[in-house]
Enzyme design. Structure first.
Site, mmCIF file in Angstrom:
data_model
loop_
_atom_site.group_PDB
_atom_site.id
_atom_site.type_symbol
_atom_site.label_atom_id
_atom_site.label_comp_id
_atom_site.label_asym_id
_atom_site.label_seq_id
_atom_site.Cartn_x
_atom_site.Cartn_y
_atom_site.Cartn_z
ATOM 1 C CG HIS A 141 -0.338 0.141 2.537
ATOM 2 N ND1 HIS A 141 -0.127 1.358 3.134
ATOM 3 C CD2 HIS A 141 0.116 -0.781 3.421
ATOM 4 C CE1 HIS A 141 0.418 1.191 4.329
ATOM 5 N NE2 HIS A 141 0.583 -0.109 4.531
ATOM 6 C CD GLU A 171 -2.591 -1.449 5.776
ATOM 7 O OE1 GLU A 171 -2.598 -2.376 6.603
ATOM 8 O OE2 GLU A 171 -2.144 -0.314 6.038
#
Length: 910
Positions: free
Chosen positions: A211, A257
């Site tokens: 992420h 995330e």
């Protein structure tokens, strides 16, 4: 039983008139016979020698053989120094293995991973600054950089491969039981997805996930820009390779995330490529740099572990970490959960774990991540992905999905892995060997083993008492330290915890056994007692092994090691010990035999403290960190002392050792109480900051008619550790106990704008009055419709719009229940405390958020049926700041990390 009285066995074998310093009396015929039996045992094995050894006194004259050794005893100074140096040498070996990040030379071949190129990516991404979801930095600048680099890679790729790129903007919702349970909703967040496949396409794929977003106010180098940088370089290497792939490799650069796993959910539940994925590798961080640890695999699918074992160049993996993490002890979660629970896909979860002190802070910068850390991660990921993308197992992975694996690395050199069913057989064989050994001693004819059996179980009780009292002792110290306001004194000086709690635990164990040796085992030989307490340690570890086997834990291999190697050592040194006692040769071989269990124990203990010590600095205001750390240290002391307790009985004395440990503990205790050791540090080389959240907010409370009944503004302050604001107040006097925040009992989550539902972890807050905030993008919240359903419930439909991050709180009133809503799977999920928490975020250009809730009204109340509150969090742009917030933040000392933003809170009753 009275512990200070002599045992019946001792009284039966006492020699009348014999004194500790006088000559030994002539042994009666019975004792001569037993002495002869002992001599036979010394030549033939350990089966029945303990019964006769019990009759010999530690005192008395004589020479030669075992009895001479028994009378002589070990030198206390040599024994203590030897054990200390032994443990220190093992600890040094562990440290050297951890510092060896890369096992092979630097890459030179074009097809190898190039850490320098990955570092260039890392520095470019982190130079953008903090990248919260919905911010231009995350949604535009970082995405643009990724697409630009992917385009360059595509141009350079081999004709054997095909690269496809997709920018996904998913919208969705799900519920999760993390942090007590809550529901998440996301709208128009960003995923950058790249598929590398053979020119003719592929039906199956393996996923690599990272992420690129970060938490607010942190550059997020380790979490998780470095992983995305590694993935870019891995994509480059694979795409230029002259070796054709059999399956596709999907690289997911997800942009949400940190918003509690939203982007991975959007991909795995909505993207068209998700159906082809058969396995995944997730790259994460819980620290900054060092080695990346494989801390989760599966579920089941042992072939994935075998792939890592066979291909990873610099392995670092532990099933122990997996079972600890999945137990929920560590308050964290990763995208692994999403792929496992919502995609039903097996995978491997890796994370950097070192130096968690600066995780999610402004210090998480690219320069703190060593190039060798990037190199080892890249080598490992590249090798495993390449193997999976060319393996036939991926196609038929369902055939190999059953079963778990026991896996652990050996000092980072290689990984040992085998199926858990094989582990169970090995563990049971070890248990059987230990049971046969102990049973042979305990279950022989009564006249041979009566004394041994009694002494064994009394010694077992003494051992338990020693461990229990050592735990109680360190807990008393820890509670006292917490009560006087000196918690976390070891946070910046870890050795302080060892000198305070470790020495106290060790001294207490030695003290209890010294009392037993002096007052209970008065006339027993040192050699006999050394053997008894070795057997007790074996018995305890065997019991631990049986418990772990019964619980189905793969980590049972640790106890198996702690039974098998000591038992083998016992068989090897028994003859020499019987003949010559505890002399140099015996000690050398004994410590050599304990090398593997103690080395691996110290290896695991390092990992435990590397993970948990930084976490205790951000575990909230309700958990006394000293109590937790003291308990862990006491447990480690018990484990490490188990096979060394016999040295207490083999040594002439323990007085100097106890005095030394007590002196170290006392001096450390006094220094801690005086405040000598400050918990935090701003040292640029190794910062250990105190984390503080500052939220400048305006709260507005409405009644059932929509009228404003209360409105206030202030800066809401949360310290993320147990010390609260005690260290801050001298630097910022206005933050003191007179402004402690008070809970609004009728409002959900006490009427404060919690970003995440961690209210049960942090109950001490401060509320400093301040001027109102006026964001340029204020939140708009309104009731669109109210309708009665055929099943006698009320359906309320709402619309909300505002910044990229908002939190929704719902509390049904007495006589009402929340039966359904349009979020998650339709079933409302409560947080701890009974309120409902919804985490909302959006990317750029998101539409207004519409949702409905259904309330079952069983009893009408004058204050309405339900309270709904919404908090808006401004993490980027000009709305994030206010003059008062900036001024307060500037007052904080440099050893703090104040993460600050503006927010609003609006409460309504319906």
């Amino acid at each position: 039983m009275e512990w200070v009285s002599e045992s019946a066995a001792v009284r039966r074998h006492r020699v009348g008139g014999e004194r500790r310093d006088g000559p030994a009396a002539a042994p009666p015929p019975e004792r001569e016979a037993r002495a002869l039996e002992t001599l036979v045992d010394a030549r033939g094995g350990s089966g029945s020698g303990s019964g006769s050894a019990r009759t010999r006194k530690r005192s008395g004259a004589g020479s030669g053989g075992a009895s001479g050794a028994a009378r002589t005893g070990l030198s206390e100074a040599r024994a203590a120094l030897g054990l200390a140096l032994y443990l220190l040498a093992l600890r040094t070996l562990v440290q050297l293995s951890l510092q060896q990040l890369v096992l092979h030379g630097a890459p030179g071949h074009p097809r190898e991973f190039n850490a320098r190129q990955a570092r260039d990516h890392l520095e470019h991404i982190t130079s953008i600054g903090p990248r919260t979801t919905g911010s231009p930095e995350n949604e535009i600048l970082t995405v643009h950089y990724l697409l630009e680099q992917i385009k360059l890679i595509e141009v350079q790729s081999s004709s054997l491969h095909k690269i496809s790129v997709d920018v996904q903007r998913p919208t969705g919702s799900f519920s999760i039981d993390f942090l007590g349970g809550f529901t998440s909703y996301y709208d128009n967040i960003t995923n950058v997805v790249v598929k590398l496949e053979p020119r003719d396409g592929a039906q199956h794929a393996v996923l690599a996930n990272c992420h690129f977003d970060s938490v607010a106010n942190s550059p997020g180098a380790s979490d998780d820009a470095v992983s995305c940088s590694v993935m870019l370089e891995v994509l480059h290497v694979l795409s230029t390779s002259s070796e054709a792939l059999h399956h596709a490799v999907i690289f997911l650069f997800n942009g949400a995330e940190e918003n509690v796993l939203q982007a991975s959910h959007g991909f795995i539940t909505q993207h068209s490529w998700a159906n082809s994925i058969r396995a995944f590798i997730n790259l994460e961080a819980a620290g900054v740099g060092g080695k990346e640890l494989v801390f989760q695999t599966g579920p089941e699918n042992p072939w994935l572990v075998q792939a890592y074992v066979s291909e990873a160049k610099h392995p670092f993996a532990s099933v122990v970490a997996q079972e600890v993490f999945q137990s929920g002890i560590i308050p964290s979660d990763t995208d692994f959960r999403i792929y496992r629970d919502f995609g039903n896909i097996p995978g491997i979860d890796l994370a950097f774990i070192e130096n968690g002190y600066i995780y999610h802070t402004k210090y998480d910068t690219a320069d703190r991540i060593l190039t060798d850390s990037i190199q080892r991660a890249g080598d490992n990921i590249l090798a495993v992905l390449k193997y999976l993308a060319t393996s036939d197992v991926l196609v038929s992975s369902s055939k190999y999905r059953h079963g778990n694996m026991v896996f652990f690395d050996v000092l980072g050199l290689f990984v040992i892995a085998y199926p858990s069913r094989v582990g169970s057989i090995i563990n049971c064989m070890v248990v059987m060997a230990a049971v046969l050994y102990l049973g042979k001693k305990l279950l022989q004819p009564k006249h041979n083993t009566a004394n041994y059996t009694k002494d064994f179980f009394c010694g077992f009780g003494i051992t338990l008492i020693g461990w229990f009292t050592s735990l109680v002792t360190v807990l008393i110290i820890a509670v006292f330290i917490s009560l006087i306001g000196q918690s976390l004194s070891w946070y910046n000086h870890f050795y302080v915890s060892v000198c305070l709690y470790g020495t106290a635990a060790a001294a207490k164990i030695i003290f209890i056994h010294t009392l037993a040796k002096r007052f209970y085992y008065v006339n027993a030989s040192d050699q006999y007692l050394g053997e008894v307490f070795f057997d007790i340690a074996l018995f305890v570890n065997c019991g631990s092994l049986i418990a772990l086997i019964y619980g189905g834990f793969c980590s049972a291999f640790i106890s198996a090691v702690w039974v098998a190697f000591p038992l083998l050592t016992k068989f090897c040194v028994h003859k020499d010990f019987k003949q010559h006692g505890a002399r140099g040769k015996f000690i050398a071989f004994y410590l050599l035999g304990m090398f593997i269990p103690y080395l691996y124990a110290l290896y695991l203990i390092w990992a435990v403290f590397e993970m948990f010590t930084p976490i205790l600095g951000r575990s909230g205001s309700e958990i006394p960190p000293d109590v937790v750390l003291a308990s862990i240290l006491a447990g480690c002391t018990m484990i490490l002392s188990s096979y060394f307790i016999n040295f207490i009985y083999l040594a002439k004395s323990t007085q100097k050792t106890m005095l030394t440990l007590a002196l170290v503990c006392t001096i450390t205790f006094l220094l801690v109480c005086s405040g000598t050791f400050f918990p935090y540090s701003s040292n640029p080389a190794s910062p250990k900051p105190k984390r503080v959240f500052l939220q400048h907010m305006t709260r507005t409370f409405h009644d059932l008619d929509g009228k404003v009944v209360k409105r206030d503004s202030g800066i809401w302050i949360n310290g993320f550790d147990y010390t609260g604001m005690s260290h801050i107040t001298p630097h910022v006097p206005e933050i003191n106990d007179t402004i402690r925040a008070h809970c609004e009992e009728r409002a959900p989550l006490c009427g404060f704008p919690w970003y995440l539902p961690v209210h049960f972890l942090i109950r001490k807050n401060w509320y400093l009055p301040a001027s109102e905030v006026s964001p340029r993008e204020p939140v708009h919240f309104r009731l669109i419709s109210k309708e009665q359903t055929p099943w006698d419930s009320v359906k309320l439909t709402f619309e909300a719009s505002g910044p990229s991050h908002m939190s929704l709180y719902v509390r049904p009133h007495k006589g009402s229940t929340l039966s359904q809503w349009s979020l998650g799977n339709g079933t409302p999920v409560t947080s701890k405390g009974g309120d409902y928490f919804v985490f909302y975020s959006h990317g750029l250009q998101a539409s207004a958020w519409q949702f409905w809730i259904e309330v079952q009204v069983l009893e009408e109340q004058p204050e309405g049926a339900v309270t709904v509150a919404i908090a808006a969090h401004y993490f980027s742009g000009e709305d994030k700041r206010s003059p008062q917030l900036d001024a307060l933040k500037e007052k904080f000392p440099d050893w703090t990390f104040p993460s600050a933003w503006v927010c609003t809170y609006d409460l309504y009753a319906f």
